[in-house]
Scaffold this motif. Structure first.
Motif, PDB file in Angstrom:
ATOM      1  N   TYR A  56      39.893  62.523  41.482  1.00 17.69           N
ATOM      2  CA  TYR A  56      39.377  61.192  41.136  1.00 17.69           C
ATOM      3  C   TYR A  56      37.904  61.036  41.549  1.00 17.69           C
ATOM      4  O   TYR A  56      37.572  60.182  42.368  1.00 17.69           O
ATOM      5  CB  TYR A  56      40.240  60.102  41.789  1.00 17.69           C
ATOM      6  CG  TYR A  56      41.632  60.075  41.229  1.00 17.69           C
ATOM      7  CD1 TYR A  56      41.929  59.323  40.097  1.00 17.69           C
ATOM      8  CD2 TYR A  56      42.653  60.832  41.798  1.00 17.69           C
ATOM      9  CE1 TYR A  56      43.210  59.309  39.551  1.00 17.69           C
ATOM     10  CE2 TYR A  56      43.928  60.831  41.259  1.00 17.69           C
ATOM     11  CZ  TYR A  56      44.202  60.066  40.144  1.00 17.69           C
ATOM     12  OH  TYR A  56      45.462  60.054  39.602  1.00 17.69           O
ATOM     13  N   PRO A  57      37.010  61.864  40.942  1.00 16.05           N
ATOM     14  CA  PRO A  57      35.589  61.782  41.328  1.00 16.05           C
ATOM     15  C   PRO A  57      34.931  60.461  40.946  1.00 16.05           C
ATOM     16  O   PRO A  57      33.875  60.127  41.468  1.00 16.05           O
ATOM     17  CB  PRO A  57      34.952  62.963  40.572  1.00 16.05           C
ATOM     18  CG  PRO A  57      35.875  63.229  39.430  1.00 16.05           C
ATOM     19  CD  PRO A  57      37.254  62.856  39.907  1.00 16.05           C
ATOM     20  N   GLU A  58      35.592  59.700  40.070  1.00 16.28           N
ATOM     21  CA  GLU A  58      35.039  58.391  39.721  1.00 16.28           C
ATOM     22  C   GLU A  58      35.234  57.379  40.858  1.00 16.28           C
ATOM     23  O   GLU A  58      34.574  56.350  40.894  1.00 16.28           O
ATOM     24  CB  GLU A  58      35.637  57.866  38.407  1.00 16.28           C
ATOM     25  CG  GLU A  58      37.111  57.508  38.448  1.00 16.28           C
ATOM     26  CD  GLU A  58      38.077  58.687  38.260  1.00 16.28           C
ATOM     27  OE1 GLU A  58      39.265  58.420  38.014  1.00 16.28           O
ATOM     28  OE2 GLU A  58      37.662  59.856  38.384  1.00 16.28           O
ATOM     29  N   HIS A  59      36.129  57.680  41.807  1.00 14.92           N
ATOM     30  CA  HIS A  59      36.401  56.774  42.931  1.00 14.92           C
ATOM     31  C   HIS A  59      35.933  57.319  44.275  1.00 14.92           C
ATOM     32  O   HIS A  59      35.543  56.545  45.152  1.00 14.92           O
ATOM     33  CB  HIS A  59      37.906  56.491  43.048  1.00 14.92           C
ATOM     34  CG  HIS A  59      38.493  55.831  41.846  1.00 14.92           C
ATOM     35  ND1 HIS A  59      38.031  54.645  41.334  1.00 14.92           N
ATOM     36  CD2 HIS A  59      39.510  56.220  41.031  1.00 14.92           C
ATOM     37  CE1 HIS A  59      38.738  54.311  40.268  1.00 14.92           C
ATOM     38  NE2 HIS A  59      39.643  55.257  40.059  1.00 14.92           N
ATOM     39  N   VAL A  76      32.949  55.853  46.027  1.00  6.92           N
ATOM     40  CA  VAL A  76      31.761  55.845  45.189  1.00  6.92           C
ATOM     41  C   VAL A  76      31.060  54.489  45.306  1.00  6.92           C
ATOM     42  O   VAL A  76      29.840  54.419  45.436  1.00  6.92           O
ATOM     43  CB  VAL A  76      32.136  56.152  43.711  1.00  6.92           C
ATOM     44  CG1 VAL A  76      30.976  55.878  42.780  1.00  6.92           C
ATOM     45  CG2 VAL A  76      32.608  57.583  43.577  1.00  6.92           C
ATOM     46  N   SER A  77      31.814  53.407  45.311  1.00 10.71           N
ATOM     47  CA  SER A  77      31.242  52.062  45.375  1.00 10.71           C
ATOM     48  C   SER A  77      30.474  51.791  46.667  1.00 10.71           C
ATOM     49  O   SER A  77      29.563  50.960  46.703  1.00 10.71           O
ATOM     50  CB  SER A  77      32.330  51.000  45.178  1.00 10.71           C
ATOM     51  OG  SER A  77      33.316  51.128  46.183  1.00 10.71           O
ATOM     52  N   SER A 125      26.908  53.722  46.164  1.00  4.93           N
ATOM     53  CA  SER A 125      25.966  53.361  45.094  1.00  4.93           C
ATOM     54  C   SER A 125      25.295  52.033  45.350  1.00  4.93           C
ATOM     55  O   SER A 125      25.631  51.280  46.207  1.00  4.93           O
ATOM     56  CB  SER A 125      26.689  53.331  43.744  1.00  4.93           C
ATOM     57  OG  SER A 125      27.898  52.633  43.822  1.00  4.93           O
ATOM     58  N   VAL A 146      33.918  60.360  46.776  1.00  4.86           N
ATOM     59  CA  VAL A 146      32.949  61.441  46.941  1.00  4.86           C
ATOM     60  C   VAL A 146      33.371  62.206  48.189  1.00  4.86           C
ATOM     61  O   VAL A 146      33.637  61.608  49.232  1.00  4.86           O
ATOM     62  CB  VAL A 146      31.513  60.896  47.123  1.00  4.86           C
ATOM     63  CG1 VAL A 146      30.527  62.039  47.260  1.00  4.86           C
ATOM     64  CG2 VAL A 146      31.132  59.993  45.968  1.00  4.86           C
TER      65      VAL A 146
END
Length: 124
Positions: free
Chosen positions: A98-101, A120-121, A124, A103
């Motif tokens: 789940y690289p979208e969520h 991730v959130s 960023s 790192v």
């Protein structure tokens, strides 16, 4: 004599059901990890996998089904040298899906490899 088509069909249905259950289980675990990370990490912070694992054990091991605990919070289901001494290995493999969520940052010192995770959130 049993109908071969219905036998094959039920296996396909069972496999589809198992896959759906596994995806629901993964989503639940991912959601739990995200909750722990957002509760304990500030913006730009990383949590060692070891600490994340300890938090999940403390908060969820009595709630999750034993197969889920075994899969994500022990290395029982993950034979091999890379999982040795890392009860969070299954969790790490899940988070990498789940690289979208998440790192994951890996640091090595000599023979010791340490993994850190963040949302991730938060980065960023």
């Amino acid at each position: 004599m049993p109908d071969k088509r219905s036998e094959g069909r039920s296996r396909v249905d069972r496999d589809a059901d198992n896959l759906q259950l596994q995806q629901l289980e993964e989503k639940d675990v991912v959601s739990s990890v995200a909750t722990v990370l957002s509760d304990l990490c500030g913006p730009g912070e990383w949590m060692p996998m070891e600490k994340l694992h300890a938090e999940l054990l403390e908060q969820y091991s009595s709630v999750w089904h034993h197969s889920r605990v075994r899969r994500y919070l022990t290395s029982e289901d993950w034979p091999g040298p890379e999982s040795k001494g890392k009860p969070w290995f299954g969790l790490l493999m899940l988070l990498r899906k789940y690289p979208e969520h998440f790192v994951i940052n890996t640091r090595s010192k000599g023979r010791v490899t340490l993994e850190f995770v963040s949302l991730v959130s938060l980065l960023s």
